[in-house]
Design a protein around this motif. Structure first.
Motif, PDB file in Angstrom:
ATOM      1  N   PHE A  77       0.829  -1.200   0.000  1.00 49.11           N
ATOM      2  CA  PHE A  77       0.000   0.000   0.000  1.00 49.11           C
ATOM      3  C   PHE A  77       0.868   1.257   0.000  1.00 49.11           C
ATOM      4  CE2 PHE A  77      -2.501   3.348   2.099  1.00 49.11           C
ATOM      5  CZ  PHE A  77      -3.571   3.395   1.219  1.00 49.11           C
ATOM      6  N   ARG A  78       1.941   1.244   0.789  1.00 50.16           N
ATOM      7  CA  ARG A  78       2.823   2.419   0.803  1.00 50.16           C
ATOM      8  C   ARG A  78       3.444   2.633  -0.565  1.00 50.16           C
ATOM      9  NH1 ARG A  78       3.885   6.609   0.549  1.00 50.16           N
ATOM     10  NH2 ARG A  78       5.094   8.025   1.871  1.00 50.16           N
ATOM     11  N   ALA A  79       3.805   1.548  -1.239  1.00 51.29           N
ATOM     12  CA  ALA A  79       4.374   1.660  -2.581  1.00 51.29           C
ATOM     13  C   ALA A  79       3.357   2.234  -3.563  1.00 51.29           C
ATOM     14  CB  ALA A  79       4.857   0.289  -3.054  1.00 51.29           C
ATOM     15  N   VAL A  80       2.103   1.812  -3.449  1.00 57.26           N
ATOM     16  CA  VAL A  80       1.040   2.327  -4.326  1.00 57.26           C
ATOM     17  C   VAL A  80       0.866   3.833  -4.128  1.00 57.26           C
ATOM     18  CG1 VAL A  80      -1.451   2.291  -4.742  1.00 57.26           C
ATOM     19  CG2 VAL A  80      -0.192   0.142  -4.547  1.00 57.26           C
ATOM     20  N   VAL A  81       0.950   4.279  -2.880  1.00 55.78           N
ATOM     21  CA  VAL A  81       0.832   5.714  -2.599  1.00 55.78           C
ATOM     22  C   VAL A  81       2.010   6.460  -3.216  1.00 55.78           C
ATOM     23  CG1 VAL A  81       0.764   7.455  -0.777  1.00 55.78           C
ATOM     24  CG2 VAL A  81      -0.552   5.346  -0.532  1.00 55.78           C
ATOM     25  N   HIS A  82       3.204   5.882  -3.124  1.00 58.72           N
ATOM     26  CA  HIS A  82       4.363   6.485  -3.801  1.00 58.72           C
ATOM     27  C   HIS A  82       4.110   6.587  -5.306  1.00 58.72           C
ATOM     28  CE1 HIS A  82       7.201   7.023  -0.595  1.00 58.72           C
ATOM     29  NE2 HIS A  82       7.299   5.726  -0.289  1.00 58.72           N
ATOM     30  N   MET A  83       3.542   5.539  -5.894  1.00 57.98           N
ATOM     31  CA  MET A  83       3.261   5.545  -7.326  1.00 57.98           C
ATOM     32  C   MET A  83       2.283   6.643  -7.683  1.00 57.98           C
ATOM     33  SD  MET A  83       2.996   1.424  -8.057  1.00 57.98           S
ATOM     34  CE  MET A  83       2.383   1.632  -9.718  1.00 57.98           C
ATOM     35  N   GLN A  84       1.230   6.795  -6.878  1.00 59.83           N
ATOM     36  CA  GLN A  84       0.234   7.820  -7.168  1.00 59.83           C
ATOM     37  C   GLN A  84       0.852   9.215  -7.113  1.00 59.83           C
ATOM     38  OE1 GLN A  84      -3.201   8.964  -4.486  1.00 59.83           O
ATOM     39  NE2 GLN A  84      -4.360   7.879  -6.067  1.00 59.83           N
ATOM     40  N   GLY A  86       3.806   9.879  -8.026  1.00 60.66           N
ATOM     41  CA  GLY A  86       4.848   9.980  -9.046  1.00 60.66           C
ATOM     42  C   GLY A  86       6.236   9.678  -8.523  1.00 60.66           C
ATOM     43  N   GLU A  87       6.334   9.100  -7.343  1.00 55.53           N
ATOM     44  CA  GLU A  87       7.622   8.787  -6.729  1.00 55.53           C
ATOM     45  C   GLU A  87       8.014   7.340  -7.089  1.00 55.53           C
ATOM     46  OE1 GLU A  87       6.560  11.684  -2.914  1.00 55.53           O
ATOM     47  OE2 GLU A  87       6.528   9.502  -2.684  1.00 55.53           O
ATOM     48  N   TYR A  88       8.334   7.149  -8.349  1.00 56.29           N
ATOM     49  CA  TYR A  88       8.504   5.794  -8.871  1.00 56.29           C
ATOM     50  C   TYR A  88       9.713   5.067  -8.292  1.00 56.29           C
ATOM     51  CZ  TYR A  88       5.041   7.400 -12.260  1.00 56.29           C
ATOM     52  OH  TYR A  88       3.911   7.892 -12.849  1.00 56.29           O
ATOM     53  N   ASP A  89      10.808   5.759  -8.084  1.00 60.13           N
ATOM     54  CA  ASP A  89      12.000   5.104  -7.546  1.00 60.13           C
ATOM     55  C   ASP A  89      11.737   4.602  -6.124  1.00 60.13           C
ATOM     56  OD1 ASP A  89      13.427   5.496  -9.840  1.00 60.13           O
ATOM     57  OD2 ASP A  89      14.431   7.324  -9.145  1.00 60.13           O
ATOM     58  N   ARG A  90      11.065   5.420  -5.329  1.00 61.34           N
ATOM     59  CA  ARG A  90      10.766   5.010  -3.957  1.00 61.34           C
ATOM     60  C   ARG A  90       9.770   3.847  -3.955  1.00 61.34           C
ATOM     61  NH1 ARG A  90       9.692  10.288  -0.325  1.00 61.34           N
ATOM     62  NH2 ARG A  90      10.017   8.719   1.321  1.00 61.34           N
ATOM     63  N   TYR A 116       7.463  -0.901 -14.278  1.00 58.47           N
ATOM     64  CA  TYR A 116       8.305  -1.161 -15.441  1.00 58.47           C
ATOM     65  C   TYR A 116       7.608  -0.679 -16.726  1.00 58.47           C
ATOM     66  CZ  TYR A 116      11.321  -4.100 -12.516  1.00 58.47           C
ATOM     67  OH  TYR A 116      12.185  -4.563 -11.547  1.00 58.47           O
ATOM     68  N   ALA A 117       6.290  -0.876 -16.780  1.00 59.05           N
ATOM     69  CA  ALA A 117       5.548  -0.416 -17.960  1.00 59.05           C
ATOM     70  C   ALA A 117       5.585   1.099 -18.072  1.00 59.05           C
ATOM     71  CB  ALA A 117       4.107  -0.912 -17.885  1.00 59.05           C
TER      72      ALA A 117
END
Length: 319
Positions: A77-84, A86-90, A116-117
């Protein structure tokens, strides 16, 4: 993005508020209220992601990691929030950490494939997505992405082979739904019914699957097959939602079985939670001549009441 947020307040009322007011008035209040309640905070954090409040969702996600510890779902979930945000590396770092801790996490693979996509690494994305599905073949989001990647290039035969491999995995059931849908598009109803039934039989939680299957059969116009599924797998005594019952009733009505449809709905109403009971009344009220039919059913039931106490009403014949 909508300028308004729709949510349910403490009184159970649906409220619509501007994003600005929601951010200023509701979010801080709810974060404070749920700060020590990990389950309610988790639910609210998911709403923040859905409504696209990444800054506030990050606060909630960090707190959830404190409350739950580095468990699989909290890390993802934390990774998904990073994705939203725009923090892709984190996000990638957190997902890789999750896979190191939980090597069997198919969901972590699916989200890593999305990253990756986004970075244009299509081959790596597909490889990671497929690896995740072989870890967990019942991921709805991942499986939808996977199927679409074949269908957009009309690789139906290749898709069928891949789905068969996923279906062979222990505990797999969702791939069977996609095989059924593939058969439906090819007008192979016999095969579709076979896969639909196998999906239902294999699924640990059957109600949602039956709801999905009956919905798809109804939309395709296969009402007799819909009725067959309900009479074989569905019971009004073991339900949380009325929607399969509505699918069943609509199919009965379309096959001139009005009395049976009303009997099904009334039986379901005895077992469903209070919040859904009015929906059943509204459904029946829209059936032409329902009042007359119910009155005749009641009269017939009373006149033919069996002498043996406790014997089931004849109106339960549909079970």
């Amino acid at each position: 993005m909508s300028e308004f947020v729709t949510f349910t307040n403490e009184l159970g009322q649906t409220v619509q508020m501007s994003r600005e007011d929601y951010q200023k008035k509701v979010i801080p209040q709810n974060l404070d209220k749920y700060w020590e309640d990990k389950e309610k905070l988790r639910d609210f954090a998911m709403e923040l992601v859905r409504d696209k409040f990444p800054v506030q969702a990050a606060i909630a996600a960090d707190r959830l990691l404190e409350l739950y510890g580095p468990i699989e779902s909290a890390l993802i979930f934390r990774a998904v929030v990073h994705m939203q945000a725009g923090e892709y590396d984190r996000a990638k770092k957190m997902l890789l950490d999750c896979l190191e801790r939980f090597p069997s996490s198919g969901t972590a693979c699916t989200n890593l494939a999305k990253l990756y996509a986004l970075e244009g690494e299509e081959a790596k994305a597909f490889e990671t997505l497929e690896a995740g599905l072989f870890k967990d073949p019942n991921q709805e989001n991942g499986l939808n992405m996977y199927v679409e990647s074949f269908l957009q290039f009309n690789k139906r035969d290749e898709l069928r082979k891949r789905l068969e491999a996923l279906m062979a995995k222990e505990g797999a059931w969702r791939p069977h739904l996609h095989m059924a849908r593939l058969a439906m598009t090819e007008e192979n109803l016999l095969k579709a019914m076979q896969w639909y039934k196998e999906a239902i039989q294999r699924a640990p939680e059957k109600e949602e699957v039956i709801m999905t299957v009956t919905g798809e059969l109804g939309q395709a116009g296969y009402v007799y097959q819909l009725i067959q599924i309900c009479e074989e797998y569905w019971s009004p005594e073991e339900i949380a939602y009325p929607f399969t019952g509505f699918n069943y009733a609509n199919a009965l009505l379309s096959t001139d079985q009005k009395e049976k449809a009303i009997a099904v709905l009334r039986e379901m109403q005895q077992h469903i939670s209070e919040q859904y009971k009015p929906m059943i009344d509204h459904f029946i009220a829209r059936i032409p001549g329902a009042d007359e039919v119910e009155a005749a059913m009641k009269k017939s039931s009373q006149s033919e009441q069996p002498e043996e106490a406790g014997k089931k009403s004849k109106w339960k014949f549909w079970r």
